[in-house]
Design a protein around this motif. Structure first.
Motif, PDB file in Angstrom:
ATOM      1  N   ARG A 146     -74.645  60.599  28.772  1.00 20.35           N
ATOM      2  CA  ARG A 146     -73.708  61.707  29.010  1.00 20.35           C
ATOM      3  C   ARG A 146     -73.646  62.638  27.800  1.00 20.35           C
ATOM      4  O   ARG A 146     -73.601  63.856  27.937  1.00 20.35           O
ATOM      5  N   LEU A 147     -73.640  62.045  26.624  1.00 22.34           N
ATOM      6  CA  LEU A 147     -73.607  62.844  25.403  1.00 22.34           C
ATOM      7  C   LEU A 147     -74.864  63.704  25.297  1.00 22.34           C
ATOM      8  O   LEU A 147     -74.788  64.885  24.940  1.00 22.34           O
ATOM      9  N   ALA A 148     -76.016  63.134  25.616  1.00 23.26           N
ATOM     10  CA  ALA A 148     -77.268  63.895  25.574  1.00 23.26           C
ATOM     11  C   ALA A 148     -77.222  65.063  26.556  1.00 23.26           C
ATOM     12  O   ALA A 148     -77.724  66.159  26.254  1.00 23.26           O
ATOM     13  N   ALA A 149     -76.621  64.840  27.711  1.00 19.46           N
ATOM     14  CA  ALA A 149     -76.498  65.917  28.698  1.00 19.46           C
ATOM     15  C   ALA A 149     -75.592  67.030  28.193  1.00 19.46           C
ATOM     16  O   ALA A 149     -75.881  68.224  28.365  1.00 19.46           O
ATOM     17  N   VAL A 150     -74.505  66.664  27.540  1.00 20.56           N
ATOM     18  CA  VAL A 150     -73.598  67.657  26.959  1.00 20.56           C
ATOM     19  C   VAL A 150     -74.308  68.460  25.879  1.00 20.56           C
ATOM     20  O   VAL A 150     -74.194  69.693  25.808  1.00 20.56           O
ATOM     21  N   ILE A 151     -75.062  67.764  25.027  1.00 22.39           N
ATOM     22  CA  ILE A 151     -75.813  68.445  23.968  1.00 22.39           C
ATOM     23  C   ILE A 151     -76.809  69.434  24.579  1.00 22.39           C
ATOM     24  O   ILE A 151     -76.998  70.547  24.078  1.00 22.39           O
TER      25      ILE A 151
ATOM     26  N   LYS B  35     -72.038  76.037  21.630  1.00 22.72           N
ATOM     27  CA  LYS B  35     -71.002  76.217  20.603  1.00 22.72           C
ATOM     28  C   LYS B  35     -71.460  77.068  19.429  1.00 22.72           C
ATOM     29  O   LYS B  35     -70.647  77.534  18.653  1.00 22.72           O
ATOM     30  N   CYS B  36     -72.761  77.225  19.258  1.00 24.92           N
ATOM     31  CA  CYS B  36     -73.297  78.126  18.236  1.00 24.92           C
ATOM     32  C   CYS B  36     -74.508  78.828  18.838  1.00 24.92           C
ATOM     33  O   CYS B  36     -75.009  78.411  19.887  1.00 24.92           O
TER      34      CYS B  36
ATOM     35  N   GLU C 111     -73.123  76.268  11.771  1.00 22.29           N
ATOM     36  CA  GLU C 111     -73.913  75.560  12.783  1.00 22.29           C
ATOM     37  C   GLU C 111     -73.754  74.054  12.624  1.00 22.29           C
ATOM     38  O   GLU C 111     -73.639  73.318  13.615  1.00 22.29           O
ATOM     39  N   ILE C 112     -73.733  73.612  11.375  1.00 14.42           N
ATOM     40  CA  ILE C 112     -73.521  72.189  11.105  1.00 14.42           C
ATOM     41  C   ILE C 112     -72.138  71.764  11.583  1.00 14.42           C
ATOM     42  O   ILE C 112     -71.981  70.730  12.239  1.00 14.42           O
ATOM     43  N   ARG C 113     -71.134  72.576  11.302  1.00 12.87           N
ATOM     44  CA  ARG C 113     -69.763  72.247  11.742  1.00 12.87           C
ATOM     45  C   ARG C 113     -69.672  72.163  13.260  1.00 12.87           C
ATOM     46  O   ARG C 113     -68.980  71.303  13.810  1.00 12.87           O
ATOM     47  N   ALA C 114     -70.363  73.054  13.947  1.00 12.41           N
ATOM     48  CA  ALA C 114     -70.306  73.074  15.405  1.00 12.41           C
ATOM     49  C   ALA C 114     -71.002  71.862  16.015  1.00 12.41           C
ATOM     50  O   ALA C 114     -70.574  71.340  17.053  1.00 12.41           O
ATOM     51  N   CYS C 115     -72.068  71.402  15.370  1.00 14.16           N
ATOM     52  CA  CYS C 115     -72.940  70.405  15.983  1.00 14.16           C
ATOM     53  C   CYS C 115     -72.635  68.965  15.583  1.00 14.16           C
ATOM     54  O   CYS C 115     -72.890  68.043  16.362  1.00 14.16           O
TER      55      CYS C 115
END
Length: 205
Positions: free
Chosen positions: A13-18, A23-24, A104-108
């Motif tokens: 599920r996490l991979a699908a969200v990614i 977000k950036c 970008e780091i903060r978003a990811c």
């Protein structure tokens, strides 16, 4: 068994969200997100910086020349890729392979943090200065150059989980510098020692 199935579902599920993340702006000029892959029960986790061109095309981390070197370093300590988990702090390729920006780091990185929680590794190896700086900020440890701290073992808690953190050079840096290759080999010997002392290996499926 139920816990393992739940972990697999959560990671999928996490991979699908990614894959759908907006977000950036990094996603705009990429082919694939690169969530990370490997053994979700691994005791050893590697964290790189960001996907490159080959990674963007395949959706998998460390599949280019640096990835082949990583495979060789793993073989040197008796492991293969399927026994570890490999991820990056940023999941989409920055344009022209530039360094990821702070925003970008903060978003990811919440995605990476969730991966670490799900996997629960005993040893985490940070490949390069960007991933080392981010992960070590939780202890907190500050440094100027990765060469100052590479191969140092930092025991601590990461998101409530006891872990041994080891910063080292990014394999890409060693492609053009034999001295860096030797340093990486030395650091991977430390990785093997720490993994053994932590009672870890790769957990079987």
């Amino acid at each position: 068994m139920e816990e393992e199935t739940g972990r697999e579902v959560a990671m999928e599920r996490l991979a699908a969200v990614i894959g759908e993340c907006r977000k950036c702006p990094l996603w705009e000029n990429t082919h694939h997100a690169v969530p990370g892959d490997g053994n979700i029960r691994a005791d050893l986790m590697f964290i790189g910086e960001a996907p490159g061109e080959r990674e963007d095309l395949t959706g998998r981390p460390f599949v280019g020349r640096a990835g082949k070197l990583l495979d060789s370093l793993l073989a040197g300590i008796g492991l293969v890729r399927d026994e570890v988990f490999i991820a990056n702090i940023v999941k989409h390729r920055p344009p022209g392979n530039r360094d990821p920006r702070d925003e970008e780091i903060r978003a990811c990185t919440p995605y990476l943090e969730e991966q670490i929680r799900l996997i629960g590794p005993k040893v985490v190896v940070m490949l390069g200065r960007h991933s080392s700086r981010y992960i070590l900020s939780f202890l907190p440890v500050e440094f100027n150059r990765i060469t100052e701290i590479r191969g140092t073992v930092y025991p601590g808690l990461l998101f409530g989980h006891p872990v041994r953190l080891i910063p080292t050079l990014h394999p890409a840096a060693a492609l053009y510098n034999p001295a860096y290759r030797k340093a990486l080999e030395e650091d991977f010997t430390i990785v093997r020692r720490e993994l053994t002392e932590a009672g870890g290996s790769a957990r079987e499926d």
